[in-house]
Design an enzyme around this catalytic site. Structure first.
Site, PDB file in Angstrom:
ATOM      1  N   HIS A  91       0.959  -1.142   0.054  1.00  0.00           N
ATOM      2  CA  HIS A  91      -0.046   0.172  -0.021  1.00  0.00           C
ATOM      3  C   HIS A  91       0.783   1.332  -0.052  1.00  0.00           C
ATOM      4  CE1 HIS A  91      -3.016  -2.748   2.159  1.00  0.00           C
ATOM      5  NE2 HIS A  91      -3.465  -2.534   0.949  1.00  0.00           N
ATOM      6  N   LYS A 122     -15.805  -7.500   4.380  1.00  0.00           N
ATOM      7  CA  LYS A 122     -14.675  -8.329   5.286  1.00  0.00           C
ATOM      8  C   LYS A 122     -14.897  -7.927   6.731  1.00  0.00           C
ATOM      9  CE  LYS A 122     -11.245  -7.284   1.436  1.00  0.00           C
ATOM     10  NZ  LYS A 122     -10.023  -6.261   1.242  1.00  0.00           N
ATOM     11  N   ARG A 131      -2.285  -5.832  -8.273  1.00  0.00           N
ATOM     12  CA  ARG A 131      -1.447  -7.025  -8.164  1.00  0.00           C
ATOM     13  C   ARG A 131      -1.289  -7.955  -9.329  1.00  0.00           C
ATOM     14  NH1 ARG A 131      -2.488  -7.719  -2.085  1.00  0.00           N
ATOM     15  NH2 ARG A 131      -4.572  -7.435  -3.096  1.00  0.00           N
ATOM     16  N   SER A 165      -2.988  -7.590   2.868  1.00  0.00           N
ATOM     17  CA  SER A 165      -3.178  -7.653   4.131  1.00  0.00           C
ATOM     18  C   SER A 165      -3.678  -8.989   4.592  1.00  0.00           C
ATOM     19  CB  SER A 165      -4.277  -6.717   4.560  1.00  0.00           C
ATOM     20  OG  SER A 165      -4.097  -5.274   4.127  1.00  0.00           O
TER      21      SER A 165
END
Ligand code: PNS
Length: 170
Positions: A21, A45, A94, A131
């Site tokens: 990040h 989440k 990504r 994460s």
């Protein structure tokens, strides 16, 4: 606010902020006059760290970046963009899995308010860091200290009640 300045918003749940990040925010800060990091809630989440702690950890990590500030986001991203006069969202990509998650969000944000999303391809050196993997590794006492800033590693280990491997175990 300077009407000519270009403000970009880097949104995310940042649970926790990682070196990946930070690479995206650093690059956005070199492209735009001002970058606002929006620490939000992803409804799909459940978070390990409280929102205020995620904000505090991100603030510490960007202390040395003068045109970056961090805001907690409790509502819609497009509302935060409007409030701050930001006309661009910047996110890191990504690979294909990220694209699948990001494409509908980018399209929805554009539908809601016309705000565009710009994607930066993640640097190969950090493209394996997420994460969720950082949390998975820390949960079992694996080493995350080279993937997140030191205060973030402390907070994540504390939340799990684990610790990094000792030198001779690493
Ligand atoms: O790091 P994440 O989990 O991909 O971040 C997702 C986040 C927090 C940026 C997204 O869920 C979000 O923008 N939440 C705020 C509420 C909102 O605007 N929802 C509509 C998104 S299209």
């Amino acid at each position: 606010m300077d009407v000519n300045s270009r403000i970009a918003v880097c949104p995310g749940s940042f649970d926790p902020v990682t070196n990946g990040h930070l690479d995206v925010v650093r690059r956005a800060a070199s492209l735009f006059d001002e970058v606002i990091v929006a620490v939000g809630i992803n409804a799909s989440k459940s978070a390990l760290l409280e929102a205020d702690e995620r904000v505090r950890l991100f603030e510490q990590a960007v202390e040395h970046m003068p045109n970056v500030r961090v805001e907690r986001m409790d509502g819609l991203l497009v509302d935060l963009c409007r409030e701050h006069g930001a006309d661009l969202i910047v996110k890191g990509l990504r690979g294909g899995a990220d694209f699948d998650d990001e494409q509908p969000m980018a399209a929805m944000n554009r539908h809601l308010s016309g705000v565009e999303t710009l994607f930066l391809i993640t640097d190969a050196a950090v493209s394996h860091i997420s994460s969720s993997l950082v949390k998975d590794v820390a949960q079992y006492g694996g080493n995350i200290t080279d993937m997140v800033p030191a205060p973030v590693a402390d907070a994540v280990y504390r939340a799990f009640g684990t610790h990094p491997p000792k030198e001779d175990e690493a």
